[in-house]
Design an enzyme around this catalytic site. Structure first.
Site, mmCIF file in Angstrom:
data_model
loop_
_atom_site.group_PDB
_atom_site.id
_atom_site.type_symbol
_atom_site.label_atom_id
_atom_site.label_comp_id
_atom_site.label_asym_id
_atom_site.label_seq_id
_atom_site.Cartn_x
_atom_site.Cartn_y
_atom_site.Cartn_z
ATOM 1 N N SER A 187 43.327 -34.592 4.456
ATOM 2 C CA SER A 187 42.117 -34.626 5.259
ATOM 3 C C SER A 187 40.922 -34.163 4.415
ATOM 4 O O SER A 187 40.654 -34.741 3.364
ATOM 5 C CB SER A 187 42.323 -33.778 6.514
ATOM 6 O OG SER A 187 41.399 -34.099 7.514
ATOM 7 N N ASP A 202 45.898 -43.054 12.690
ATOM 8 C CA ASP A 202 45.255 -41.758 12.502
ATOM 9 C C ASP A 202 43.955 -41.696 13.302
ATOM 10 O O ASP A 202 43.021 -42.448 13.026
ATOM 11 C CB ASP A 202 44.970 -41.540 11.010
ATOM 12 C CG ASP A 202 44.506 -40.129 10.666
ATOM 13 O OD1 ASP A 202 43.939 -39.461 11.546
ATOM 14 O OD2 ASP A 202 44.720 -39.714 9.514
ATOM 15 N N HIS A 253 47.954 -38.133 11.929
ATOM 16 C CA HIS A 253 47.171 -37.479 10.873
ATOM 17 C C HIS A 253 47.986 -36.537 9.986
ATOM 18 O O HIS A 253 47.739 -36.473 8.782
ATOM 19 C CB HIS A 253 46.003 -36.717 11.523
ATOM 20 C CG HIS A 253 44.995 -36.197 10.559
ATOM 21 N ND1 HIS A 253 44.402 -36.982 9.590
ATOM 22 C CD2 HIS A 253 44.458 -34.954 10.398
ATOM 23 C CE1 HIS A 253 43.544 -36.265 8.889
ATOM 24 N NE2 HIS A 253 43.567 -35.022 9.343
#
Length: 272
Positions: free
Chosen positions: A98, A222, A250
């Site tokens: 991320s 995601d 995710h």
């Protein structure tokens, strides 16, 4: 396992944990996370590699300097300080989840690849900012903002609940992981959570200039970082390969830890 610290270029104390031996694998967590977010995946990878899991500035036990969150050189300097403290000057693999993907690319933009043998982007963009290509937030993130920046605990908790099981994937057995991640997010100061989003950096040219292999792991569903952001990295990094997980969300290292460890290990073991 050892917990250590390093001092970034602007004096910020960065805490990190080292476990295992072998090729250095630097784990850079996401927004409002910490070095414990990786769970069992970090432990399994440490059976094969020297895993260096970092608390990003303002997260976990690292210092919150109140500044530098909009400065790519500050992020880069934090990573460089950890590598220097560990005596790593070649052969490292950077793995960013991320927001950690942005931090990894900030490092590459500032310091190049002399200390790096490969880069892994997991559910990650390479840069951030409104109208920056390959940096669009997903629907869950858009819905969570600005509530996740709120200092009122109740409003912040409700805003974080928007993410649902995005960080763990489905399954009743993910509850401990979910609580660890949720708790880490709430423990990150609201001012830090907000500061990370108020910057703009386009690392496209850095991606295009990379001379090391890149692996992109991304869930096709995601809701936090759209798969199009991972595809953007694939389209721009010269030596990039992708593993797009059909229907996954995710937090791939929790959603399917064995697959995550296997794919990261295969990538690392194929490096020169």
């Amino acid at each position: 396992m050892a917990v250590r610290d390093a001092v970034g270029a602007d004096g910020t104390r960065i805490v990190y944990r080292v476990s295992g031996t072998g090729r250095p694998l630097v784990l850079l967590h996401g927004w409002a996370g910490n070095l414990r977010c990786w769970g069992a995946a970090a432990d399994e990878l440490a059976e094969r590699y020297r895993v260096i899991a970092v608390d990003l500035r303002g997260h976990g036990y690292s210092d919150d300097p109140g500044t530098g969150y909009d400065d790519p050189k500050a992020w880069a300097g934090d990573v460089a300080a950890v590598l220097a403290a560990e005596g790593v000057d070649a052969g490292a693999v950077l793995l960013g989840w991320s927001y950690g993907g942005i931090v990894a690319t900030d490092y590459l933009a500032t310091y190049g690849t002399s200390a790096v043998a490969g880069v892994v982007y997991c559910g990650a963009p390479a840069h951030i900012g409104r109208d920056v290509p390959g940096a669009a937030p997903g629907p869950s993130m858009e819905k969570a903002i600005p509530g996740v920046f709120d200092e009122a605990a109740g409003r912040a908790v409700r805003a974080f609940s928007v993410f649902g099981n995005a960080n763990t994937g489905p399954g009743a057995d993910k509850g401990v992981d979910a609580q660890r991640l949720f708790g880490g997010s709430l423990a990150t100061a609201p001012s830090v959570r907000k500061a990370l989003f108020y910057r703009t950096i386009d690392n496209t040219e850095t991606l295009r200039a990379l001379d090391v292999p890149v692996l992109v792991l991304h869930g096709t569903d995601d809701p936090v970082v759209p798969v199009a952001n991972g595809q953007y990295i694939l389209d721009n990094a010269p030596d990039a390969r992708g593993s797009l997980w059909e229907g996954a969300l995710h937090g791939l290292f929790i959603e399917d830890c064995p697959r995550f460890v296997a794919e990261v290990s295969a990538f690392i073991d194929a490096l020169d």
